[in-house]
Enzyme design. Structure first.
Site, PDB file in Angstrom:
ATOM      1  N   CYS A 104       0.778  -1.188   0.107  1.00  0.00           N
ATOM      2  CA  CYS A 104       0.194   0.042   0.183  1.00  0.00           C
ATOM      3  C   CYS A 104       0.817   1.346  -0.010  1.00  0.00           C
ATOM      4  O   CYS A 104       0.902   2.242  -0.769  1.00  0.00           O
ATOM      5  CB  CYS A 104      -0.995  -0.155   1.151  1.00  0.00           C
ATOM      6  N   HIS A 143      -3.268   6.461   3.430  1.00  0.00           N
ATOM      7  CA  HIS A 143      -2.177   5.722   3.982  1.00  0.00           C
ATOM      8  C   HIS A 143      -0.923   6.340   3.906  1.00  0.00           C
ATOM      9  O   HIS A 143      -0.087   6.069   3.239  1.00  0.00           O
ATOM     10  CB  HIS A 143      -2.246   4.391   3.302  1.00  0.00           C
TER      11      HIS A 143
END
Length: 493
Positions: A56, A107
């Site tokens: 991610c 993120h």
């Protein structure tokens, strides 16, 4: 350069951890994704799209900056390093007069960093770090950073929590249905908030919306209707290569958060049902948003891009999760669609050029008629999509710091060379004739020239790296991998 009034709206749809092959249009025998099929059928499908550092954090760094992993410095999953990039995709669009919004997963660090967006409605997950780089609690995370859980608690009760189902947010082999009303699922929330943005946006400006879904990343919790679509299906056998480890003396496959091992078939089949159910749920919600674009009268003035930040091994070769160089982990779906035919794309075509997350930023800036900033590693794919550009990158260098599984790889879309930096193990796959990587051809006489060519490219890519992987002549195994390159740490701390 286009005037602000003439610029198209831009919609970037990303999902998290979706494999390249999980669409019906790709011939998947189980998954049904009619809205993605339609976007692909009427748009451009890039069949060799990869995430060069397939987890991610580094994948999103490439999306935000248009840089390779060597340039943005994130070569592994490290959430502790602050994000302080001067040039970002939403920042460039905001400066050019776009109204910019993200809904869903960012993120980044600090968690609420806007990175150029005018506003963010955030739902990331549970992993966060505070200023001292120590992990904070899940309760602190959602009370102080997340936007979804307060929304959920207002509607379902103050006691509700994302972990009530007993599913870990990184579990790859355990699944069960979502127990609350479907409208309260985080996938629905992303679309509900994105529709509300259409109501709240500044209509005097074009908009850039990043609709960033967490699913089908675990927890594997599709609403009941989508679970029922797949729970009784006979799941196809996973591909197991002649190089795969078929032993599991430590019974690692019994762990609900395993990265490898022999998972009981019934458990794996349920995990696949959950994963596929999440994809169809996502697909239907994307269809819901497409309808909203029509109702607001902006569909034909909106460029749509769909992709995933990385894939999921899903038991291929008895491996799970991501960060590995294999097709299930690194190969992603990628669709470009132009409903109003503003860009002159060659609709309905499939392209084989190797593209990557770093190409998203320059492509969307190009679609907006903006100048691509100097120093960007990615390239606009619009020339490919118009069948104009012939000179494209000849190969992609990928990598991931991942302990003893730390890997470096090169692919040109036809072959893939993999080098495990801690052990020196090499692999070579003929992707045209062996797309599921069943046979490691590194020792085959017929492939020695190709192996040498790709190995030489990797030696050149790694020459001078601070880890000491290469001296320009050969590869050196056993050098300690770093999650982030030192030049990044020097710049941001």
């Amino acid at each position: 350069m286009l005037s602000t009034e003439a610029r198209p709206n831009l919609l970037l749809i990303t999902v998290d951890q979706m494999r390249y092959d999980c669409m019906s249009i790709e011939g998947h025998p189980i998954v049904d994704a009619p809205n993605l099929d339609e976007l692909a059928r009427t748009g451009i499908r890039f069949e060799r799209a990869y995430s060069a550092t397939p987890s991610c954090v580094p994948a999103r760094a490439a999306i935000f900056t248009g840089l390779s992993q060597v340039s943005h410095g994130r070569v592994g999953y490290d959430v502790s390093v602050p994000w302080r990039y001067d040039t970002t995709l939403p920042g460039e669009l905001a400066r050019a007069g776009y109204h910019t919004q993200c809904v869903g997963k960012m993120h980044v660090n600090p968690t609420r960093s806007l990175l150029g967006f005018h506003n963010v409605r955030l739902h990331d997950g549970y992993t966060l770090y505070n200023r001292n780089r120590t992990r904070i609690t899940a309760a602190n995370h959602f009370d102080h950073a997340d936007d979804y859980l307060p929304w959920l608690r207002e509607r379902a009760g103050a006691e509700q929590d994302m972990l009530d189902l007993g599913l870990d947010c990184n579990a790859s082999t355990v699944a069960r249905p979502w127990t609350l009303p479907e409208s309260l699922h985080p996938t629905n929330w992303v679309v509900t908030e994105s529709i509300d943005f259409l109501r709240r946006r500044d209509t005097t400006k074009p908009f850039f919306l990043w609709m960033s879904f967490v699913r089908p990343h675990p927890p594997l919790d599709p609403p009941q209707a989508y679970w029922d679509m797949y729970a009784q299906e006979a799941m196809p056998a996973r591909p197991i290569g002649d190089w795969a480890d078929t032993n599991d003396p430590g019974l690692e496959g019994l762990s609900p958060v395993t990265g490898k091992g022999l998972v009981p078939k019934r458990r794996l089949d349920r995990a696949l049902a959950g994963y596929y159910g999440l994809i169809t749920h996502l697909d239907h919600q994307i269809g819901r948003y497409m309808q909203a674009l029509r109702e607001y009268g902006v569909l034909n003035n909106t460029i749509i891009m769909f992709t995933s930040d990385h894939g999921d091994m899903l038991g291929d070769h008895h491996l799970y999760r991501k960060a590995l160089p294999y097709e299930g982990s690194a190969h992603v779906p990628f669709i470009l669609n132009d409903p109003g035919n503003q860009l002159g794309l060659a609709r309905g075509t499939k392209l084989q050029e190797v593209i990557e997350m770093r190409d998203i930023m320059p492509t969307l800036l190009d679609a907006a008629g903006l100048t691509i900033p100097d120093g960007i590693d990615g390239e606009s794919i619009l020339g490919l999509a118009r069948e104009e550009k012939k000179d494209w990158r000849h190969y992609l260098h990928g990598e991931h710091a991942y302990g003893m599984q730390s890997n470096q790889w090169i692919t040109d879309g036809r072959h893939k060379y993999i080098w495990y930096s801690q052990t020196g193990e090499e692999q070579l796959f003929d992707l045209l004739h062996d797309p599921t990587e069943l046979h490691n051809a590194i020792g085959d006489e017929a492939y020695q020239e190709e192996a040498s060519r790709l190995r030489t490219l990797l030696i050149q890519e790694l020459n001078g790296r601070e880890e000491g992987y290469s001296d320009g002549e050969r590869l050196y195994a056993g050098c300690k991998p770093k999650l982030s390159l030192q030049h990044l740490l020097d710049r941001t701390n």
